[in-house]
Design a protein around this motif. Structure first.
Motif, PDB file in Angstrom:
ATOM      1  N   UNK A  35       0.874  -1.169   0.000  1.00  0.00           N
ATOM      2  CA  UNK A  35       0.000   0.000   0.000  1.00  0.00           C
ATOM      3  C   UNK A  35       0.910   1.217   0.000  1.00  0.00           C
ATOM      4  N   UNK A  36       0.770   2.065  -1.011  1.00  0.00           N
ATOM      5  CA  UNK A  36       1.659   3.216  -1.134  1.00  0.00           C
ATOM      6  C   UNK A  36       0.862   4.509  -1.220  1.00  0.00           C
ATOM      7  N   UNK A  37       1.538   5.606  -0.964  1.00  0.00           N
ATOM      8  CA  UNK A  37       0.901   6.914  -0.986  1.00  0.00           C
ATOM      9  C   UNK A  37       0.633   7.351  -2.416  1.00  0.00           C
ATOM     10  N   UNK A  38      -0.558   7.877  -2.657  1.00  0.00           N
ATOM     11  CA  UNK A  38      -0.920   8.418  -3.963  1.00  0.00           C
ATOM     12  C   UNK A  38      -0.650   9.919  -3.977  1.00  0.00           C
ATOM     13  N   UNK A  39      -0.599  10.480  -5.183  1.00  0.00           N
ATOM     14  CA  UNK A  39      -0.421  11.921  -5.307  1.00  0.00           C
ATOM     15  C   UNK A  39      -1.643  12.651  -4.760  1.00  0.00           C
ATOM     16  N   UNK A  40      -1.408  13.800  -4.163  1.00  0.00           N
ATOM     17  CA  UNK A  40      -2.489  14.618  -3.633  1.00  0.00           C
ATOM     18  C   UNK A  40      -2.885  15.687  -4.654  1.00  0.00           C
ATOM     19  N   UNK A  41      -4.183  15.989  -4.757  1.00  0.00           N
ATOM     20  CA  UNK A  41      -4.628  17.044  -5.692  1.00  0.00           C
ATOM     21  C   UNK A  41      -4.447  18.433  -5.089  1.00  0.00           C
ATOM     22  N   UNK A  42      -3.208  18.772  -4.751  1.00  0.00           N
ATOM     23  CA  UNK A  42      -2.939  20.005  -4.011  1.00  0.00           C
ATOM     24  C   UNK A  42      -3.190  21.266  -4.832  1.00  0.00           C
ATOM     25  N   UNK A  43      -3.235  21.135  -6.165  1.00  0.00           N
ATOM     26  CA  UNK A  43      -3.501  22.306  -7.000  1.00  0.00           C
ATOM     27  C   UNK A  43      -4.980  22.651  -7.081  1.00  0.00           C
ATOM     28  N   UNK A  44      -5.837  21.801  -6.527  1.00  0.00           N
ATOM     29  CA  UNK A  44      -7.278  22.025  -6.531  1.00  0.00           C
ATOM     30  C   UNK A  44      -7.635  22.930  -5.351  1.00  0.00           C
ATOM     31  N   UNK A  45      -7.930  24.180  -5.650  1.00  0.00           N
ATOM     32  CA  UNK A  45      -8.222  25.152  -4.590  1.00  0.00           C
ATOM     33  C   UNK A  45      -9.519  24.861  -3.867  1.00  0.00           C
ATOM     34  N   UNK A  63      -7.673  22.290  -1.324  1.00  0.00           N
ATOM     35  CA  UNK A  63      -6.536  22.856  -0.599  1.00  0.00           C
ATOM     36  C   UNK A  63      -6.405  24.333  -0.960  1.00  0.00           C
ATOM     37  N   UNK A  64      -7.222  25.209  -0.387  1.00  0.00           N
ATOM     38  CA  UNK A  64      -7.189  26.628  -0.765  1.00  0.00           C
ATOM     39  C   UNK A  64      -5.864  27.309  -0.449  1.00  0.00           C
ATOM     40  N   UNK A  65      -5.105  26.781   0.502  1.00  0.00           N
ATOM     41  CA  UNK A  65      -3.803  27.348   0.853  1.00  0.00           C
ATOM     42  C   UNK A  65      -2.653  26.427   0.446  1.00  0.00           C
ATOM     43  N   UNK A  66      -2.962  25.451  -0.407  1.00  0.00           N
ATOM     44  CA  UNK A  66      -1.937  24.513  -0.825  1.00  0.00           C
ATOM     45  C   UNK A  66      -1.609  23.503   0.268  1.00  0.00           C
ATOM     46  N   UNK A 125       3.060  18.647  -0.213  1.00  0.00           N
ATOM     47  CA  UNK A 125       2.967  17.205  -0.442  1.00  0.00           C
ATOM     48  C   UNK A 125       4.324  16.562  -0.703  1.00  0.00           C
ATOM     49  N   UNK A 126       5.346  17.363  -0.932  1.00  0.00           N
ATOM     50  CA  UNK A 126       6.686  16.801  -1.082  1.00  0.00           C
ATOM     51  C   UNK A 126       7.244  16.333   0.260  1.00  0.00           C
ATOM     52  N   UNK A 127       6.742  16.924   1.340  1.00  0.00           N
ATOM     53  CA  UNK A 127       7.258  16.615   2.679  1.00  0.00           C
ATOM     54  C   UNK A 127       6.257  15.850   3.536  1.00  0.00           C
ATOM     55  N   UNK A 128       4.969  16.159   3.377  1.00  0.00           N
ATOM     56  CA  UNK A 128       3.950  15.619   4.278  1.00  0.00           C
ATOM     57  C   UNK A 128       2.854  14.877   3.511  1.00  0.00           C
ATOM     58  N   UNK A 129       2.123  14.051   4.263  1.00  0.00           N
ATOM     59  CA  UNK A 129       0.929  13.383   3.746  1.00  0.00           C
ATOM     60  C   UNK A 129      -0.138  13.447   4.843  1.00  0.00           C
ATOM     61  N   UNK A 162      -8.194  24.025   4.931  1.00  0.00           N
ATOM     62  CA  UNK A 162      -8.781  23.049   4.027  1.00  0.00           C
ATOM     63  C   UNK A 162     -10.241  23.426   3.780  1.00  0.00           C
ATOM     64  N   UNK A 163     -11.021  22.530   3.216  1.00  0.00           N
ATOM     65  CA  UNK A 163     -12.426  22.799   2.930  1.00  0.00           C
ATOM     66  C   UNK A 163     -13.284  21.628   3.373  1.00  0.00           C
ATOM     67  N   UNK A 164     -14.574  21.891   3.523  1.00  0.00           N
ATOM     68  CA  UNK A 164     -15.514  20.812   3.827  1.00  0.00           C
ATOM     69  C   UNK A 164     -15.482  19.756   2.733  1.00  0.00           C
ATOM     70  N   UNK A 165     -15.315  20.188   1.494  1.00  0.00           N
ATOM     71  CA  UNK A 165     -15.263  19.252   0.370  1.00  0.00           C
ATOM     72  C   UNK A 165     -14.096  18.288   0.509  1.00  0.00           C
ATOM     73  N   UNK A 166     -12.938  18.790   0.944  1.00  0.00           N
ATOM     74  CA  UNK A 166     -11.786  17.906   1.123  1.00  0.00           C
ATOM     75  C   UNK A 166     -12.074  16.859   2.193  1.00  0.00           C
ATOM     76  N   UNK A 167     -12.624  17.275   3.326  1.00  0.00           N
ATOM     77  CA  UNK A 167     -12.910  16.314   4.387  1.00  0.00           C
ATOM     78  C   UNK A 167     -13.910  15.261   3.918  1.00  0.00           C
ATOM     79  N   UNK A 168     -14.952  15.682   3.223  1.00  0.00           N
ATOM     80  CA  UNK A 168     -15.931  14.716   2.708  1.00  0.00           C
ATOM     81  C   UNK A 168     -15.277  13.761   1.719  1.00  0.00           C
ATOM     82  N   UNK A 169     -14.394  14.284   0.878  1.00  0.00           N
ATOM     83  CA  UNK A 169     -13.715  13.445  -0.109  1.00  0.00           C
ATOM     84  C   UNK A 169     -12.853  12.393   0.566  1.00  0.00           C
ATOM     85  N   UNK A 170     -12.066  12.790   1.558  1.00  0.00           N
ATOM     86  CA  UNK A 170     -11.168  11.855   2.229  1.00  0.00           C
ATOM     87  C   UNK A 170     -11.939  10.830   3.055  1.00  0.00           C
ATOM     88  N   UNK A 171     -12.904  11.300   3.821  1.00  0.00           N
ATOM     89  CA  UNK A 171     -13.659  10.409   4.697  1.00  0.00           C
ATOM     90  C   UNK A 171     -14.399   9.347   3.894  1.00  0.00           C
TER      91      UNK A 171
END
Length: 329
Positions: free
Chosen positions: A66-76, A79-82, A85-89, A223-232
């Motif tokens: 099981x490996x880490x996938x890329x994060x959609x960090x460019x999606x405001x 992630x409105x403040x970015x 993802x190079x350092x954290x997950x 972050x946004x409510x949308x991000x939390x709903x997406x992850x959960x």
């Protein structure tokens, strides 16, 4: 983490109780053949060093499976403040009080508490399709509220495999609510792994899983409510034989109406020795990865809210990821 943790709520197909929920179970009447529930949830996103998160996944599932996938960090809209993802997950921490549970096979008295750690945005290497993004539990804790027993779970140095999840008996403070208000008006929730209990002296061995201390905010900042709903709502990887069979579960949380408003919170998350790992240890991987090695992570954002939950039957991980209910997002 309780996630759920955390994910923990995913296993309630084996439990049965009916009591007055803190918010109404509005999904049971539409899902007669599935486990449904209402739950008071608190979730936090904790940025943890990537190497530590991958190491925790390797310990839990096997190296490189099981490996880490890329994060959609460019999606405001997520992630409105970015996000670095190079350092954290992200690691999701959940704490839950669930007292309106429909459908089940085993008996339990009263409501349930739960919590745990999950890693969103992961992939099953060499089995699932390259584009399939999933969520992987690192630990799941459950307990009956007010000290009531949970069927099949006893204090132990190992996890119990139930319905595709490795579960541990939790010790929660408070033991009858989603969180408590401290003297300084800070809200808190604490979870530990009840490894050994002593009914004679009252003492027990319970290494800490996490401690949450937080205050409410008017709006989300990082972050946004949308991000939390997406992850959960990402399909969650099952363990044991189900892991070998590439089975996952859709565990959909709905925070979309007046009874399930998401209230932003900000605060401190402290991980303990039982946050991850397969057995009893002096430090967990995510604990050691904090800046001072103590497990202390400052300035985290999350939310608290009472929502409805539907747990679907296990299915192929690619199908589970493709069939996430868009109305939950």
């Amino acid at each position: 983490m309780i996630t759920v943790f955390a994910s923990w709520a995913l296993v309630f197909a084996v439990f049965f109780t009916v009591s007055n929920g803190q918010c109404p179970n509005e999904v049971a009447k539409y899902n007669h053949d599935l486990r449904s529930a209402s739950a008071n949830n608190t979730w936090f996103l904790v940025p943890v060093p990537k190497q530590a998160v991958q190491s925790a996944l390797d310990t839990t599932y096997g190296t490189g499976l099981v490996t880490l996938a890329d994060l959609p960090t460019s999606d405001a809209s997520l992630f409105p403040r970015g996000f670095d993802s190079a350092t954290y997950h992200p690691v999701l921490v959940s704490a839950m009080y669930q007292d309106d549970i429909r459908m089940g096979a085993a008996k339990i008295q009263g409501p349930l508490l739960g919590g745990g750690l999950n890693v969103p945005y992961v992939r099953r290497v060499g089995i699932s399709q390259p584009g399939t993004v999933l969520k992987a539990p690192l630990s799941i804790y459950i307990s009956g509220a007010n000290g009531n027993a949970v069927a099949g779970l006893v204090p132990a140095t190992a996890s119990t495999l139930l319905e595709g999840f490795f579960l541990r008996l939790g010790l929660f403070v408070p033991n009858n609510a989603a969180f408590q208000r401290n003297d300084n008006n800070v809200l808190s929730n604490n979870a530990a792994w009840l490894v050994a209990s002593n009914p004679v002296s009252g003492s027990s061995y319970a290494p800490t899983t996490y401690n949450l201390q937080f205050t409410k905010r008017e709006t989300f900042r990082l972050y946004t409510a949308k991000l939390f709903k997406t992850m959960i709502n990402q399909a969650i990887i099952l363990t044991g034989p189900d892991f070998i069979a590439n089975l996952c579960q859709r565990n959909q949380y709905y925070f979309n109406n007046d009874t399930s408003t998401m209230t932003p919170v900000t605060g401190i998350v402290t991980f303990g020795p039982a946050a991850d790992g397969l057995g009893v240890q002096t430090q967990s991987i995510v604990q050691k990865a904090s800046s001072d090695g103590s497990g202390f992570y400052l300035d985290n954002e999350g939310f608290t809210g009472c929502g409805q939950n539907v747990g679907f039957n296990p299915e192929n991980c690619d199908a589970a990821a493709a069939n996430v209910d868009q109305s939950a997002l």
